[in-house]
Design a protein around this motif. Structure first.
Motif, mmCIF file in Angstrom:
data_model
loop_
_atom_site.group_PDB
_atom_site.id
_atom_site.type_symbol
_atom_site.label_atom_id
_atom_site.label_comp_id
_atom_site.label_asym_id
_atom_site.label_seq_id
_atom_site.Cartn_x
_atom_site.Cartn_y
_atom_site.Cartn_z
ATOM 1 N N UNK A 1 34.062 15.536 -6.023
ATOM 2 C CA UNK A 1 33.310 15.920 -4.828
ATOM 3 C C UNK A 1 32.025 16.691 -5.096
ATOM 4 N N UNK A 2 31.870 17.211 -6.290
ATOM 5 C CA UNK A 2 30.677 17.991 -6.620
ATOM 6 C C UNK A 2 30.009 17.357 -7.833
ATOM 7 N N UNK A 3 28.737 17.008 -7.692
ATOM 8 C CA UNK A 3 28.012 16.383 -8.801
ATOM 9 C C UNK A 3 27.518 17.469 -9.754
ATOM 10 N N UNK A 4 28.469 18.122 -10.357
ATOM 11 C CA UNK A 4 28.207 19.232 -11.262
ATOM 12 C C UNK A 4 29.360 19.270 -12.255
ATOM 13 N N UNK A 5 29.069 19.586 -13.495
ATOM 14 C CA UNK A 5 30.123 19.792 -14.484
ATOM 15 C C UNK A 5 30.396 21.286 -14.590
ATOM 16 N N UNK A 6 31.678 21.646 -14.663
ATOM 17 C CA UNK A 6 32.068 23.053 -14.685
ATOM 18 C C UNK A 6 32.892 23.367 -15.926
ATOM 19 N N UNK A 7 32.552 24.499 -16.541
ATOM 20 C CA UNK A 7 33.298 25.022 -17.680
ATOM 21 C C UNK A 7 33.704 26.453 -17.343
ATOM 22 N N UNK A 8 34.994 26.748 -17.447
ATOM 23 C CA UNK A 8 35.534 28.056 -17.061
ATOM 24 C C UNK A 8 35.942 28.810 -18.318
ATOM 25 N N UNK A 9 35.335 29.982 -18.521
ATOM 26 C CA UNK A 9 35.628 30.811 -19.693
ATOM 27 C C UNK A 9 36.228 32.136 -19.239
ATOM 28 N N UNK A 10 37.250 32.583 -19.957
ATOM 29 C CA UNK A 10 37.905 33.847 -19.644
ATOM 30 C C UNK A 10 37.754 34.831 -20.797
ATOM 31 N N UNK A 11 37.618 36.122 -20.472
ATOM 32 C CA UNK A 11 37.519 37.123 -21.536
ATOM 33 C C UNK A 11 38.873 37.378 -22.189
ATOM 34 N N UNK A 12 38.843 37.544 -23.484
ATOM 35 C CA UNK A 12 40.031 37.904 -24.254
ATOM 36 C C UNK A 12 39.688 39.104 -25.126
ATOM 37 N N UNK B 1 27.842 32.175 -13.287
ATOM 38 C CA UNK B 1 28.241 33.265 -12.401
ATOM 39 C C UNK B 1 29.661 33.693 -12.743
ATOM 40 N N UNK B 2 30.002 34.905 -12.323
ATOM 41 C CA UNK B 2 31.333 35.440 -12.599
ATOM 42 C C UNK B 2 32.187 35.399 -11.337
ATOM 43 N N UNK B 3 33.442 34.983 -11.492
ATOM 44 C CA UNK B 3 34.398 35.013 -10.396
ATOM 45 C C UNK B 3 34.988 36.423 -10.305
ATOM 46 N N UNK B 4 34.987 37.034 -9.118
ATOM 47 C CA UNK B 4 35.366 38.446 -9.021
ATOM 48 C C UNK B 4 36.842 38.732 -9.275
ATOM 49 N N UNK B 5 37.733 37.824 -8.889
ATOM 50 C CA UNK B 5 39.161 38.092 -9.029
ATOM 51 C C UNK B 5 39.666 37.958 -10.448
ATOM 52 N N UNK B 6 39.360 36.836 -11.080
ATOM 53 C CA UNK B 6 39.852 36.551 -12.429
ATOM 54 C C UNK B 6 38.950 37.108 -13.520
ATOM 55 N N UNK B 7 37.695 37.390 -13.171
ATOM 56 C CA UNK B 7 36.730 37.814 -14.182
ATOM 57 C C UNK B 7 36.188 36.673 -15.017
ATOM 58 N N UNK B 8 36.530 35.442 -14.655
ATOM 59 C CA UNK B 8 36.068 34.279 -15.419
ATOM 60 C C UNK B 8 34.570 34.073 -15.237
ATOM 61 N N UNK B 9 33.949 33.533 -16.278
ATOM 62 C CA UNK B 9 32.563 33.078 -16.203
ATOM 63 C C UNK B 9 32.578 31.570 -15.983
ATOM 64 N N UNK B 10 31.805 31.117 -15.002
ATOM 65 C CA UNK B 10 31.712 29.689 -14.709
ATOM 66 C C UNK B 10 30.339 29.186 -15.137
ATOM 67 N N UNK B 11 30.343 28.237 -16.070
ATOM 68 C CA UNK B 11 29.143 27.503 -16.454
ATOM 69 C C UNK B 11 29.068 26.255 -15.577
ATOM 70 N N UNK B 12 27.957 26.062 -14.892
ATOM 71 C CA UNK B 12 27.737 24.830 -14.150
ATOM 72 C C UNK B 12 26.591 24.055 -14.768
ATOM 73 N N UNK B 13 26.760 22.741 -14.897
ATOM 74 C CA UNK B 13 25.726 21.882 -15.479
ATOM 75 C C UNK B 13 25.426 20.741 -14.515
ATOM 76 N N UNK B 14 24.172 20.621 -14.102
ATOM 77 C CA UNK B 14 23.751 19.446 -13.337
ATOM 78 C C UNK B 14 22.737 18.691 -14.183
#
Length: 304
Positions: A113-124, A239-252
């Motif tokens: 549904x979204x013409x964007x590629x998403x990569x989700x990174x979490x801090x460890x 951008x960072x997701x506030x709840x999980x703290x994940x960083x979201x990379x979006x690529x168009x």
């Protein structure tokens, strides 16, 4: 890094290619699902929270408000939860994930549904250190540019960028600091570009290895297929997701035919950009982007 702040309303951009690109995404998902969608661990609670947070943000909060002509809340007599209709595809989907929604199903819905590629990174945490490192935990990527996302999942940010010339020496520390400081509610973007002479939007292969191994065939102008020669640009957002703290990379990803660029009078500008890539401070970047293969032929065409 060339990073600049972007308004939240411009985090995701839709254009006239949306319907065509969704059709291509659907076809690719049928053929290459295991390459396009990846997760480190379906049962990891932190990964689930991050995927759910992105899914809910897109389909409940962002898209129906930002693009009401494309996404509309609707009712479904077969579902107890709120539903969203894509007015282009006429498909409906839940506005929010449930606790039982498999992560790969949620990521597939995003890719559909979204013409964007998403990569989700979490801090460890890194041993006894107070510093975090970021790991690629999940992705939905239909249009990778010369790499295989499934080979990157589970890796640290520094290892993901390992093949990129100059990353460790010039970018790694600044990227780590930037990630640590990125606050929820701030959105940033950068642009990456290269030339492609024989690739499709779906380029799920390591295109830099043959270049560094000296196995590329240098093209002449006569060899160049102008119908397959494009300026390939990536609009990358963070951008960072506030709840999980994940960083979201979006690529168009955008493809611009070099024939159009020349016809519009910008051929010399692109030729000079190629000169800059070849003679820049990180010469290996020219090799990494297969410049030895296409640069002379493309410049000759642009300047003819």
């Amino acid at each position: 890094m060339g990073i600049e702040t972007v308004d939240r309303n411009d985090l995701l951009l839709f254009d006239q290619t949306y319907s065509e690109r969704l059709s291509l995404r659907e076809s690719l998902l049928r053929q290459h699902f295991d390459d396009i969608v990846g997760i480190t661990n379906e049962s990891d609670g932190r990964v689930r929270l991050a995927v759910q947070e992105l899914y809910d943000y897109l389909f409940e909060t962002y898209l129906p408000v930002r693009y009401p002509s494309i996404f509309k809340a609707c009712e479904d007599k077969h579902s107890s939860g709120a539903m969203l209709q894509n007015l282009v595809t006429r498909q409906t989907l839940p506005m929010t994930m449930t606790d039982s929604t498999p992560l790969h199903v949620a990521l597939k819905a995003i890719a559909q549904n979204v013409d964007e590629d998403f990569f989700i990174l979490l801090p460890r945490k890194q041993g006894d250190s107070n510093e975090d490192f970021y790991v690629l935990e999940a992705y939905a990527a239909c249009f990778p540019s010369g790499f295989q996302p499934k080979d990157k999942v589970g890796k640290k940010l520094a290892d993901i960028h390992g093949p990129v010339p100059g990353y460790k020496e010039k970018l790694q520390k600044s990227m780590d600091r930037f990630f640590a400081r990125l606050e929820p509610g701030r959105y940033v973007k950068r642009v990456n570009w290269g030339l492609t002479v024989d690739e499709e939007l779906y380029s799920n292969f390591d295109k830099s290895a043959p270049a560094f191994e000296g196995k590329l065939k240098k093209l002449s102008l006569e060899d160049l297929d102008l119908n397959k020669t494009f300026l390939r640009c990536e609009r990358q957002t963070l951008h960072r997701l506030p709840g999980s703290g994940a960083i979201v990379f979006g690529f168009h990803t955008y493809l611009y035919p070099v024939q159009d660029i020349k016809a519009e009078g910008s051929g010399e500008d692109l030729a000079r950009a190629i000169d800059g890539l070849e003679n820049g401070s990180v010469r290996e970047m020219f090799t990494y982007k297969n410049g030895e293969k296409w640069a002379d032929a493309v410049r000759e065409y642009l300047r003819s």
